[in-house]
Design a protein around this motif. Structure first.
Motif, PDB file in Angstrom:
ATOM      1  N   MET A  54       0.839  -1.200   0.000  1.00  0.00           N
ATOM      2  CA  MET A  54       0.000   0.000   0.000  1.00  0.00           C
ATOM      3  C   MET A  54       0.874   1.250   0.000  1.00  0.00           C
ATOM      4  N   VAL A  55       0.514   2.191  -0.860  1.00  0.00           N
ATOM      5  CA  VAL A  55       1.257   3.449  -0.963  1.00  0.00           C
ATOM      6  C   VAL A  55       0.275   4.592  -0.747  1.00  0.00           C
ATOM      7  N   PHE A  56       0.653   5.495   0.151  1.00  0.00           N
ATOM      8  CA  PHE A  56      -0.246   6.574   0.549  1.00  0.00           C
ATOM      9  C   PHE A  56       0.193   7.903  -0.062  1.00  0.00           C
ATOM     10  N   GLN A  57      -0.659   8.883   0.099  1.00  0.00           N
ATOM     11  CA  GLN A  57      -0.353  10.240  -0.352  1.00  0.00           C
ATOM     12  C   GLN A  57       0.905  10.760   0.342  1.00  0.00           C
ATOM     13  N   HIS A  58       0.995  10.499   1.646  1.00  0.00           N
ATOM     14  CA  HIS A  58       2.102  11.059   2.431  1.00  0.00           C
ATOM     15  C   HIS A  58       3.167  10.016   2.796  1.00  0.00           C
ATOM     16  N   PHE A  59       3.656   9.311   1.810  1.00  0.00           N
ATOM     17  CA  PHE A  59       4.863   8.472   1.840  1.00  0.00           C
ATOM     18  C   PHE A  59       4.989   7.538   3.055  1.00  0.00           C
ATOM     19  N   ASN A  60       4.829   8.070   4.277  1.00  0.00           N
ATOM     20  CA  ASN A  60       4.939   7.249   5.488  1.00  0.00           C
ATOM     21  C   ASN A  60       6.258   6.495   5.612  1.00  0.00           C
ATOM     22  N   LEU A  61       7.359   7.144   5.241  1.00  0.00           N
ATOM     23  CA  LEU A  61       8.675   6.531   5.506  1.00  0.00           C
ATOM     24  C   LEU A  61       9.032   6.774   6.971  1.00  0.00           C
ATOM     25  N   PHE A  62       9.884   5.902   7.514  1.00  0.00           N
ATOM     26  CA  PHE A  62      10.335   6.101   8.899  1.00  0.00           C
ATOM     27  C   PHE A  62      11.408   7.189   8.888  1.00  0.00           C
ATOM     28  N   PRO A  63      11.134   8.330   9.553  1.00  0.00           N
ATOM     29  CA  PRO A  63      12.043   9.479   9.423  1.00  0.00           C
ATOM     30  C   PRO A  63      13.419   9.249  10.039  1.00  0.00           C
ATOM     31  N   HIS A  64      13.519   8.406  11.060  1.00  0.00           N
ATOM     32  CA  HIS A  64      14.797   8.238  11.743  1.00  0.00           C
ATOM     33  C   HIS A  64      15.581   7.039  11.243  1.00  0.00           C
ATOM     34  N   LYS A  65      15.120   6.477  10.134  1.00  0.00           N
ATOM     35  CA  LYS A  65      15.860   5.363   9.528  1.00  0.00           C
ATOM     36  C   LYS A  65      16.339   5.783   8.142  1.00  0.00           C
ATOM     37  N   THR A  66      17.471   5.223   7.746  1.00  0.00           N
ATOM     38  CA  THR A  66      17.981   5.542   6.410  1.00  0.00           C
ATOM     39  C   THR A  66      17.057   4.914   5.357  1.00  0.00           C
ATOM     40  N   ILE A  67      17.270   5.325   4.113  1.00  0.00           N
ATOM     41  CA  ILE A  67      16.496   4.761   3.006  1.00  0.00           C
ATOM     42  C   ILE A  67      16.693   3.246   2.957  1.00  0.00           C
ATOM     43  N   LEU A  68      17.938   2.806   3.083  1.00  0.00           N
ATOM     44  CA  LEU A  68      18.212   1.368   3.054  1.00  0.00           C
ATOM     45  C   LEU A  68      17.476   0.652   4.190  1.00  0.00           C
ATOM     46  N   GLU A  69      17.513   1.240   5.391  1.00  0.00           N
ATOM     47  CA  GLU A  69      16.811   0.623   6.532  1.00  0.00           C
ATOM     48  C   GLU A  69      15.303   0.610   6.310  1.00  0.00           C
ATOM     49  N   ASN A  70      14.787   1.703   5.734  1.00  0.00           N
ATOM     50  CA  ASN A  70      13.357   1.747   5.440  1.00  0.00           C
ATOM     51  C   ASN A  70      12.942   0.571   4.557  1.00  0.00           C
ATOM     52  N   ILE A  71      13.799   0.255   3.586  1.00  0.00           N
ATOM     53  CA  ILE A  71      13.429  -0.790   2.620  1.00  0.00           C
ATOM     54  C   ILE A  71      13.641  -2.191   3.193  1.00  0.00           C
ATOM     55  N   THR A  72      14.684  -2.362   4.015  1.00  0.00           N
ATOM     56  CA  THR A  72      15.038  -3.720   4.459  1.00  0.00           C
ATOM     57  C   THR A  72      14.298  -4.163   5.727  1.00  0.00           C
ATOM     58  N   LEU A  73      13.728  -3.190   6.448  1.00  0.00           N
ATOM     59  CA  LEU A  73      13.108  -3.511   7.742  1.00  0.00           C
ATOM     60  C   LEU A  73      12.075  -4.638   7.654  1.00  0.00           C
ATOM     61  N   ALA A  74      11.058  -4.438   6.815  1.00  0.00           N
ATOM     62  CA  ALA A  74       9.961  -5.413   6.762  1.00  0.00           C
ATOM     63  C   ALA A  74      10.401  -6.770   6.205  1.00  0.00           C
ATOM     64  N   PRO A  75      11.195  -6.789   5.116  1.00  0.00           N
ATOM     65  CA  PRO A  75      11.632  -8.108   4.627  1.00  0.00           C
ATOM     66  C   PRO A  75      12.432  -8.902   5.676  1.00  0.00           C
ATOM     67  N   MET A  76      13.229  -8.185   6.501  1.00  0.00           N
ATOM     68  CA  MET A  76      13.991  -8.897   7.537  1.00  0.00           C
ATOM     69  C   MET A  76      13.072  -9.372   8.649  1.00  0.00           C
ATOM     70  N   LYS A  77      12.160  -8.495   9.042  1.00  0.00           N
ATOM     71  CA  LYS A  77      11.314  -8.813  10.192  1.00  0.00           C
ATOM     72  C   LYS A  77      10.215  -9.819   9.842  1.00  0.00           C
ATOM     73  N   LEU A  78       9.587  -9.613   8.672  1.00  0.00           N
ATOM     74  CA  LEU A  78       8.393 -10.397   8.355  1.00  0.00           C
ATOM     75  C   LEU A  78       8.667 -11.566   7.413  1.00  0.00           C
ATOM     76  N   LEU A  79       9.709 -11.441   6.582  1.00  0.00           N
ATOM     77  CA  LEU A  79      10.021 -12.539   5.658  1.00  0.00           C
ATOM     78  C   LEU A  79      11.275 -13.298   6.099  1.00  0.00           C
ATOM     79  N   ASN A  80      11.818 -12.911   7.265  1.00  0.00           N
ATOM     80  CA  ASN A  80      13.018 -13.558   7.816  1.00  0.00           C
ATOM     81  C   ASN A  80      14.200 -13.555   6.861  1.00  0.00           C
ATOM     82  N   LYS A  81      14.309 -12.508   6.048  1.00  0.00           N
ATOM     83  CA  LYS A  81      15.487 -12.419   5.180  1.00  0.00           C
ATOM     84  C   LYS A  81      16.690 -12.019   6.022  1.00  0.00           C
ATOM     85  N   THR A  82      17.864 -12.486   5.603  1.00  0.00           N
ATOM     86  CA  THR A  82      19.075 -12.031   6.281  1.00  0.00           C
ATOM     87  C   THR A  82      19.330 -10.586   5.866  1.00  0.00           C
ATOM     88  N   LYS A  83      20.157  -9.916   6.655  1.00  0.00           N
ATOM     89  CA  LYS A  83      20.482  -8.522   6.344  1.00  0.00           C
ATOM     90  C   LYS A  83      21.112  -8.434   4.949  1.00  0.00           C
TER      91      LYS A  83
END
Ligand code: ADP
Ligand code: MG
Length: 240
Positions: free
Chosen positions: A81-110
């Motif tokens: 889902m993509v919203f009007q107001h981006f909803n990125l995590f402001p205190h995380k880098t772009i790389l962290e924003n992208i990798t967070l969910a795949p690591m947490k929810l799909l158990n991908k390695t870093k």
């Protein structure tokens, strides 16, 4: 891919959705237009149960996700889902924003998650922003990151709620281009937007939502050249 049966949503005594039945097939790009306050966002948010319906059923890939016994998180992962107001995590880098969910929810390695993230960043030409923070990016860049962050979860369908409405005009094009690319690559998409050009160019179908109902739907050419509903005619006369 998604089947909606007689969907109703009330907020207290206010009826936002009044019985929508709809099917979204694999590979379709369904564009939703309609006046402000007509229920477009509520409809979209109902598809992944961000708004639990007050009545009706939603089937996603054959499963009734409105069934209380269903693990909604598991299915929701497959709906980006993509919203009007981006909803990125402001205190995380772009790389962290992208990798967070795949690591947490799909158990991908870093390593796995980061290498996939870099591929996605390359796709949108933003590899050099991997260590930047969201505040350092333009609106158009943030929205493209929000889109690839969703793609990192390998969704089966992408839901967009006015993804370009908060952008300065010169940034709208780069976001629409990315969405067109996804559409061309066969992604199933449901897109609430005021970008009629996008609807005409890549829509498989256009729906007009008004007063919590789908008042009209047609192929883009039919929808724009031969509208039937009086309220749709009025709406198009204002936006075209
Ligand atoms: P649209 O996206 O078409 O502009 P929405 O789906 O956001 O419309 O809203 C439809 C109607 O439901 C609006 O009148 C809005 O005020 C109302 N509404 C939406 N969300 C809520 C809520 N959480 N509580 C109360 N009313 C809401
Ligand atoms: Mg809305």
């Amino acid at each position: 891919m998604i089947k909606v049966e007689n969907l109703h949503k009330a907020f207290g005594g206010f009826h936002a959705l009044n019985g929508i039945s709809e099917e979204i097939r694999k590979g379709e790009v369904v564009v939703i237009v309609g006046p402000s306050g007509s229920g477009k966002s509520t409809f979209l948010r109902s598809l992944n149960l961000l708004e639990p319906p007050t009545q009706g059923k939603i089937y996603f890939e054959g499963t009734d996700i409105t069934d209380k016994k269903v693990d909604i998180d598991k299915h929701r992962q497959k709906m980006g889902m993509v919203f009007q107001h981006f909803n990125l995590f402001p205190h995380k880098t772009i790389l962290e924003n992208i990798t967070l969910a795949p690591m947490k929810l799909l158990n991908k390695t870093k390593e796995e998650a980061e290498s996939q993230a870099m591929e996605l960043l390359k796709l949108v030409g933003l590899e050099e922003k991997a260590s930047a923070y969201p505040a350092q990016l333009s609106g158009g860049q943030k929205q493209r990151i929000a889109i690839i962050r969703s793609l990192a979860m390998d969704p089966d369908v992408m839901l967009f709620d006015e993804p370009t409405s908060a952008l300065d005009p010169e940034m709208v094009g780069e976001v629409l281009e990315l969405m067109k690319k996804l559409a061309r690559d066969g992604m199933t998409m449901v897109v609430v937007t005021h970008e009629m050009g996008f609807a005409k160019e890549v829509g498989s179908r256009v729906l007009f939502i008004d007063e919590g109902l789908v008042k009209e739907q047609a192929s883009p050419s039919e929808f724009f050249s031969n509208p039937k509903d009086a309220r749709l005619k009025e709406f198009l006369s204002k936006v075209l």
